[in-house]
Design an enzyme around this catalytic site. Structure first.
Site, PDB file in Angstrom:
ATOM      1  N   HIS A 172      52.180  38.506  39.604  1.00 52.53           N
ATOM      2  CA  HIS A 172      50.825  39.056  39.660  1.00 52.53           C
ATOM      3  C   HIS A 172      50.722  39.957  40.881  1.00 52.53           C
ATOM      4  O   HIS A 172      51.151  39.602  41.975  1.00 52.53           O
ATOM      5  CB  HIS A 172      49.798  37.924  39.742  1.00 52.53           C
ATOM      6  CG  HIS A 172      48.418  38.407  40.046  1.00 52.53           C
ATOM      7  ND1 HIS A 172      47.823  39.421  39.332  1.00 52.53           N
ATOM      8  CD2 HIS A 172      47.527  38.034  41.001  1.00 52.53           C
ATOM      9  CE1 HIS A 172      46.615  39.640  39.825  1.00 52.53           C
ATOM     10  NE2 HIS A 172      46.411  38.822  40.844  1.00 52.53           N
ATOM     11  N   ASN A 189      44.966  45.226  42.618  1.00 58.33           N
ATOM     12  CA  ASN A 189      44.915  43.998  41.837  1.00 58.33           C
ATOM     13  C   ASN A 189      44.038  44.236  40.613  1.00 58.33           C
ATOM     14  O   ASN A 189      42.843  44.454  40.737  1.00 58.33           O
ATOM     15  CB  ASN A 189      44.345  42.874  42.718  1.00 58.33           C
ATOM     16  CG  ASN A 189      44.278  41.536  42.007  1.00 58.33           C
ATOM     17  OD1 ASN A 189      44.371  41.452  40.790  1.00 58.33           O
ATOM     18  ND2 ASN A 189      44.095  40.477  42.776  1.00 58.33           N
ATOM     19  N   CYS A 215      43.115  35.998  36.945  1.00 60.04           N
ATOM     20  CA  CYS A 215      44.356  36.767  37.076  1.00 60.04           C
ATOM     21  C   CYS A 215      45.519  36.153  36.306  1.00 60.04           C
ATOM     22  O   CYS A 215      46.520  36.823  36.055  1.00 60.04           O
ATOM     23  CB  CYS A 215      44.724  36.918  38.553  1.00 60.04           C
ATOM     24  SG  CYS A 215      43.432  37.685  39.553  1.00 60.04           S
TER      25      CYS A 215
END
Length: 331
Positions: free
Chosen positions: A253, A283, A113
């Site tokens: 994020h 996500n 990520c």
């Protein structure tokens, strides 16, 4: 060294939308449970035959158009992904070929990520040192292809998409002002896909054990994320000679709202300055930050001279932050 900034952005998500109500028909969960724990309402899912290179290509086209740059002018293409088309060749090579970036160097970068932040930090050094002039950094994922759709703890969290940014020299004092990148390999097992590498090559056994899907120790990752998001953002700001009060826009994020809210509280930043779109996308790993960046830029939330911070964490464990004085004026 010259100043380097982002002069164009682009993003793309697949048309197919998977809502929480759809997930209710697949696993033991419900919309209220998902929203209360994650903030996610829906996510976009690529078709089975659609590779991540397609999503990356679409985002790249939009970023190049925004930067008013022809693909032939690109010197470097970096793709951050944990879901490449193939183990090799690199997805960057496939995207560059389709774009027509004939003179560009290119490679994939894997930091989960945090991948997009590692990507822009890497690309910026090539430009700052005069090696290259134009770089394209893409964060793209098709996480739906590596999910265990029977595991309600993970399948509700993730979505597919891609975001891209074009980097060039910008006027002095603008662009990237500071970075902080880090890792802790001791936490590698907390967020992983154990199958398919040289440790556990693909076999009937690895498939049967669902080792080719994301496995996550959720509570441990949550505690790590809440702590590290604030720490790395403040370190990057300190390296830029700035404080949290100087920040006009924070792009975290997009993991889940509880992590974002906790990090925002720790930083003491006004929630109105924080870009959040995870309710619509979930996500998207390496794509989360660049997609949010593109939406912020195109919606007018980023203006010339604004101080913007991108901050993230991911498997590895990895983390990072980048401080940018926003400018769309390529030199």
């Amino acid at each position: 060294m010259v100043s380097v900034g982002i002069v164009g952005t682009g993003s793309y998500v697949p048309d197919k939308v998977l809502t929480n109500f759809d997930l209710e028909q697949m696993v033991d969960t419900n919309d209220q449970w998902i929203v209360s724990r994650t903030g996610i309402k829906e996510r976009h899912i690529a078709e089975p035959e659609t590779p991540v290179s397609e999503l990356c290509y679409q985002a790249a086209v939009r970023a190049l158009e925004d930067a008013k740059l022809a693909p032939e002018e690109l010197d470097l293409v970096i793709v951050a992904t944990i879901t490449p088309d193939f183990v090799f060749p690199a997805t960057a090579c496939l995207v560059a070929e389709r774009l027509g970036a004939k003179k560009a160097a290119g490679f994939d970068l894997q930091a989960a990520c945090t991948g997009f932040l590692y990507g822009v930090a890497t690309a910026a050094q090539f430009i700052a040192t005069g090696i290259y002039k134009n770089a394209l950094v893409i964060g793209g994922e098709t996480l739906s292809k590596i999910l265990n759709w029977e595991d309600r703890g993970t399948c509700i969290l993730f979505g597919d998409g891609a975001g891209a940014a074009v980097l060039q020299q910008v006027e002095e004092g603008y662009g990237f002002l500071g970075y902080d990148l880090g890792m802790d390999g001791a936490g590698g097992s907390l967020l992983t896909m154990p199958g398919g590498g040289s440790m556990h090559p693909a076999s009937a056994e690895t498939v049967a054990k669902k080792m080719h899907t994301i496995q996550m120790a959720g509570s441990e990752v949550f505690k790590f994320a809440v702590r590290i998001m604030g720490e790395t953002a403040l370190k990057a700001l300190d390296k830029a000679g700035l404080g949290i009060g100087d920040v006009d826009c924070l792009i975290p994020h997009q993991a889940n709202t509880r992590i974002v809210d906790a990090a925002v509280k720790r930083l003491g930043i006004d929630a109105g300055k924080v870009v959040v779109n995870l309710d619509r996308y979930g996500n998207m790993s390496a794509a989360s930050i660049p997609v949010a960046l593109d939406e912020a830029a195109r919606s007018g939330r980023l203006n010339y001279g604004d101080i913007m911070v991108m901050v993230g964490f991911g498997g590895g464990l990895t983390w990072g932050a980048a401080v940018v004085k926003w400018s769309k004026r390529g030199v």
